[in-house]
Design a protein around this motif. Structure first.
Motif, PDB file in Angstrom:
ATOM      1  N   VAL A 131      19.130  41.301  47.730  1.00 33.07           N
ATOM      2  CA  VAL A 131      19.538  40.842  46.392  1.00 33.07           C
ATOM      3  C   VAL A 131      20.596  41.784  45.826  1.00 33.07           C
ATOM      4  O   VAL A 131      21.632  41.354  45.307  1.00 33.07           O
ATOM      5  N   ARG A 132      20.340  43.077  45.965  1.00 32.28           N
ATOM      6  CA  ARG A 132      21.269  44.080  45.428  1.00 32.28           C
ATOM      7  C   ARG A 132      22.647  43.941  46.088  1.00 32.28           C
ATOM      8  O   ARG A 132      23.675  43.891  45.418  1.00 32.28           O
ATOM      9  N   THR A 133      22.633  43.835  47.413  1.00 30.66           N
ATOM     10  CA  THR A 133      23.899  43.738  48.147  1.00 30.66           C
ATOM     11  C   THR A 133      24.618  42.431  47.830  1.00 30.66           C
ATOM     12  O   THR A 133      25.838  42.413  47.607  1.00 30.66           O
ATOM     13  N   GLY A 134      23.852  41.345  47.795  1.00 29.68           N
ATOM     14  CA  GLY A 134      24.454  40.053  47.464  1.00 29.68           C
ATOM     15  C   GLY A 134      25.112  40.089  46.096  1.00 29.68           C
ATOM     16  O   GLY A 134      26.233  39.603  45.910  1.00 29.68           O
ATOM     17  N   ALA A 135      24.409  40.685  45.136  1.00 26.50           N
ATOM     18  CA  ALA A 135      24.963  40.772  43.779  1.00 26.50           C
ATOM     19  C   ALA A 135      26.216  41.642  43.770  1.00 26.50           C
ATOM     20  O   ALA A 135      27.224  41.288  43.127  1.00 26.50           O
ATOM     21  N   HIS A 136      26.178  42.759  44.475  1.00 30.25           N
ATOM     22  CA  HIS A 136      27.358  43.636  44.499  1.00 30.25           C
ATOM     23  C   HIS A 136      28.585  42.895  45.034  1.00 30.25           C
ATOM     24  O   HIS A 136      29.674  42.986  44.469  1.00 30.25           O
ATOM     25  N   LEU A 137      28.398  42.155  46.111  1.00 25.45           N
ATOM     26  CA  LEU A 137      29.544  41.471  46.724  1.00 25.45           C
ATOM     27  C   LEU A 137      30.078  40.343  45.841  1.00 25.45           C
ATOM     28  O   LEU A 137      31.286  40.242  45.609  1.00 25.45           O
ATOM     29  N   LEU A 138      29.159  39.503  45.351  1.00 24.54           N
ATOM     30  CA  LEU A 138      29.608  38.367  44.535  1.00 24.54           C
ATOM     31  C   LEU A 138      30.249  38.845  43.232  1.00 24.54           C
ATOM     32  O   LEU A 138      31.271  38.304  42.789  1.00 24.54           O
ATOM     33  N   LEU A 139      29.635  39.859  42.634  1.00 27.84           N
ATOM     34  CA  LEU A 139      30.200  40.371  41.382  1.00 27.84           C
ATOM     35  C   LEU A 139      31.537  41.061  41.628  1.00 27.84           C
ATOM     36  O   LEU A 139      32.455  40.953  40.820  1.00 27.84           O
ATOM     37  N   PHE A 140      31.631  41.761  42.744  1.00 32.52           N
ATOM     38  CA  PHE A 140      32.901  42.424  43.059  1.00 32.52           C
ATOM     39  C   PHE A 140      34.025  41.379  43.097  1.00 32.52           C
ATOM     40  O   PHE A 140      35.076  41.554  42.477  1.00 32.52           O
ATOM     41  N   ALA A 141      33.765  40.294  43.811  1.00 28.23           N
ATOM     42  CA  ALA A 141      34.789  39.246  43.916  1.00 28.23           C
ATOM     43  C   ALA A 141      35.116  38.669  42.543  1.00 28.23           C
ATOM     44  O   ALA A 141      36.290  38.450  42.202  1.00 28.23           O
ATOM     45  N   ARG A 142      34.092  38.424  41.740  1.00 27.94           N
ATOM     46  CA  ARG A 142      34.307  37.855  40.412  1.00 27.94           C
ATOM     47  C   ARG A 142      35.096  38.817  39.514  1.00 27.94           C
ATOM     48  O   ARG A 142      36.028  38.424  38.798  1.00 27.94           O
ATOM     49  N   LEU A 143      34.714  40.088  39.547  1.00 27.98           N
ATOM     50  CA  LEU A 143      35.366  41.074  38.683  1.00 27.98           C
ATOM     51  C   LEU A 143      36.839  41.249  39.071  1.00 27.98           C
ATOM     52  O   LEU A 143      37.714  41.354  38.207  1.00 27.98           O
ATOM     53  N   VAL A 144      37.089  41.271  40.371  1.00 31.10           N
ATOM     54  CA  VAL A 144      38.476  41.385  40.839  1.00 31.10           C
ATOM     55  C   VAL A 144      39.281  40.185  40.348  1.00 31.10           C
ATOM     56  O   VAL A 144      40.428  40.316  39.909  1.00 31.10           O
ATOM     57  N   ASP A 145      38.654  39.023  40.385  1.00 31.20           N
ATOM     58  CA  ASP A 145      39.321  37.812  39.907  1.00 31.20           C
ATOM     59  C   ASP A 145      39.569  37.897  38.396  1.00 31.20           C
ATOM     60  O   ASP A 145      40.658  37.573  37.922  1.00 31.20           O
ATOM     61  N   GLU A 146      38.556  38.330  37.643  1.00 32.60           N
ATOM     62  CA  GLU A 146      38.717  38.426  36.188  1.00 32.60           C
ATOM     63  C   GLU A 146      39.785  39.456  35.815  1.00 32.60           C
ATOM     64  O   GLU A 146      40.473  39.306  34.810  1.00 32.60           O
ATOM     65  N   LEU A 147      39.879  40.510  36.615  1.00 32.65           N
ATOM     66  CA  LEU A 147      40.880  41.548  36.348  1.00 32.65           C
ATOM     67  C   LEU A 147      42.269  41.137  36.838  1.00 32.65           C
ATOM     68  O   LEU A 147      43.263  41.805  36.538  1.00 32.65           O
ATOM     69  N   ALA A 148      42.312  40.050  37.591  1.00 24.82           N
ATOM     70  CA  ALA A 148      43.574  39.547  38.163  1.00 24.82           C
ATOM     71  C   ALA A 148      44.322  40.651  38.897  1.00 24.82           C
ATOM     72  O   ALA A 148      45.525  40.869  38.669  1.00 24.82           O
ATOM     73  N   LEU A 149      43.604  41.356  39.770  1.00 25.85           N
ATOM     74  CA  LEU A 149      44.225  42.458  40.507  1.00 25.85           C
ATOM     75  C   LEU A 149      45.217  41.918  41.531  1.00 25.85           C
ATOM     76  O   LEU A 149      44.991  40.869  42.139  1.00 25.85           O
TER      77      LEU A 149
END
Lengths: 150, 148
Positions: free
Chosen positions: B105-123
């Motif tokens: 669960v922890r790893t899944g959340a880290h990966l999915l959130l990482f992708a989402r945050l990168v998208d929100e930050l428009a890196l």
């Protein structure tokens, strides 16, 4: 709690049972025993909603996290893990985030409700008159929401 | 400096490359459980992204929007929403309950959130690569510090 003399003022038998349980030494445990009764269990859930909303609506949701830590510490329960998250989820569901409780078993929800409602009488506790008023409000909610729609 | 001693630029771990592909929504399903070193890189990268996206006192409603959007986008993955929120708040330095979370669960959340945050930050591609490289370097430093 000194509720003798005020208990009779509640309108329903379930309300009286709840107030009696809150007057006992281990209120959360006494409340848990009532959940076998559908009427008392229903009223308990409404009392939980009323109590939580009066305490937290309009406040920073982070206050719920702090309250849960304090509650679990008082009850000598672990504060850093799943129980803490589930307790916060059940409280915040009553505040308007029902999606938070999707994966929480019904039994655990019921345990959390008993813990939080039982905490109303943690010393110094809610004044008896206010407690009776809360139960009245919960009874009113049961009546209102059980009314058949027109 | 002799070319032979030039530092290697760019992402240089499999964990980092996978993270990059997660951000591009191009990551293959993982057939094996990640190693603890891999999870470490992912957790650090998630924390870096979370702290770029949010302030420590960001409104919970804003954090909840990111959590909801992430879970809606990946509805096939069952992650308890409050657990996901707590992981973000912990990364921001809050004292919140994050014990007793399964590694998956922890790893899944880290990966999915990482992708989402990168998208929100428009890196940009370069910024994403820089973030992943920073996570790799921090992971190496921490492993060296702890001897792990």
């Amino acid at each position: 709690m000194g509720q003798t003399g005020t208990i009779d003022k509640t309108a329903t038998a379930a309300g009286r049972l709840l107030l009696e349980a809150l007057g006992e030494e281990r209120p959360a445990r006494s409340l848990a025993r009532l959940t076998d009764s559908p009427r008392a269990g229903r009223l308990l859930r409404e009392l939980f909603t009323v109590a939580v909303r009066r305490s937290f609506v309009g406040r920073d949701p982070r206050d719920v996290t702090a309250y849960v830590r304090d509650l679990l510490e008082y009850e000598s329960l672990p504060t850093g893990g799943e129980l803490a998250r589930e307790t916060e989820a059940v409280i915040r569901a009553a505040l308007g985030e029902p999606e938070l409780t999707g994966t929480i078993p019904e039994r655990r929800r019921s345990e959390v409700i008993c813990l939080v409602v039982g905490d109303l009488v943690r010393p110094p506790g809610v004044p008896t008159a206010e407690l009776v008023a809360l139960v009245h409000q919960a009874e009113w909610r049961v009546t209102r929401f059980d009314r058949p729609s027109l | 400096m002799s070319p032979i001693f030039s530092p290697v630029h760019g992402i240089h771990t499999a964990a980092g490359r996978y993270l990059q592909r997660v951000a591009y929504e191009d990551a293959p399903a993982r057939s094996e459980s990640p190693t603890s070193a891999t999870r470490h890189v992912w957790e650090i990268a998630f924390g870096l992204a979370a702290r770029r996206r949010f302030e420590p006192d960001s409104p919970l409603a804003e954090i909840r929007r990111t959590v909801s959007a992430t879970l809606q986008l990946h509805s096939a993955v069952v992650l308890p929403p409050l657990t996901v929120e707590m992981l973000i708040r912990a990364a921001l330095g809050e004292d919140v309950p994050v014990d007793e979370i399964d590694d998956s669960v922890r790893t899944g959340a880290h990966l999915l959130l990482f992708a989402r945050l990168v998208d929100e930050l428009a890196l940009t591609d370069g910024e994403l690569e820089g973030l992943v490289v920073e996570a790799e370097e921090l992971a190496v430093d921490r492993i060296a510090e702890t001897g792990g």
